[in-house]
Motif scaffolding. Sequence first.
Motif: not given
Length: 160
Positions: A140-152
């Motif tokens: 989950t830490l990896e997922w939420v960290g990667g969300q900032r780099a994605r759109t939406g």
Amino acid sequence: MFADTSYDALSVDDVAQHAGVAKGLIYYYFKSKRGYYLAIVEDSVAELVARAGGESHLPGAERVRRTVDGYLHYAEHHHAAYRTIVTGGVGSDAEVLAIRDAVREELVATIAEGAYGRRTLPPIARLALVGWLSAVEGITLEWVGGQRARTGPTSPTGPR
């Protein structure tokens, strides 16, 4: 504000100005910057546990699914708070680590109750559940960290 500014760089003056209140009011309610910080962490924890542990009237499998979904929903929408809870906050803060450990215990108990009908488990089952939860935290830490780099935002549990 702690999500965007390091603990040491943020002053009580900054907090008061952002909140539109006198600095004395912060000291009156929280005694110090640390007191304010711990109150934020505790409030975030309460929201996470409430979101994850709600719906106690549901059948076991559905309750576990909703617990995990609530947990991921919280992480998705509260990145900074989630990171603080899971990683233990600023440095090696013993009080924040104790709060984190209490959250883990409550999540393990909530999932155990939904999956097995009881909050306590035999040692080997508990160990497996704690290991699984640790993996979920890291993923989950990896997922939420990667969300900032994605759109939406996207969710690992599918569309909402």
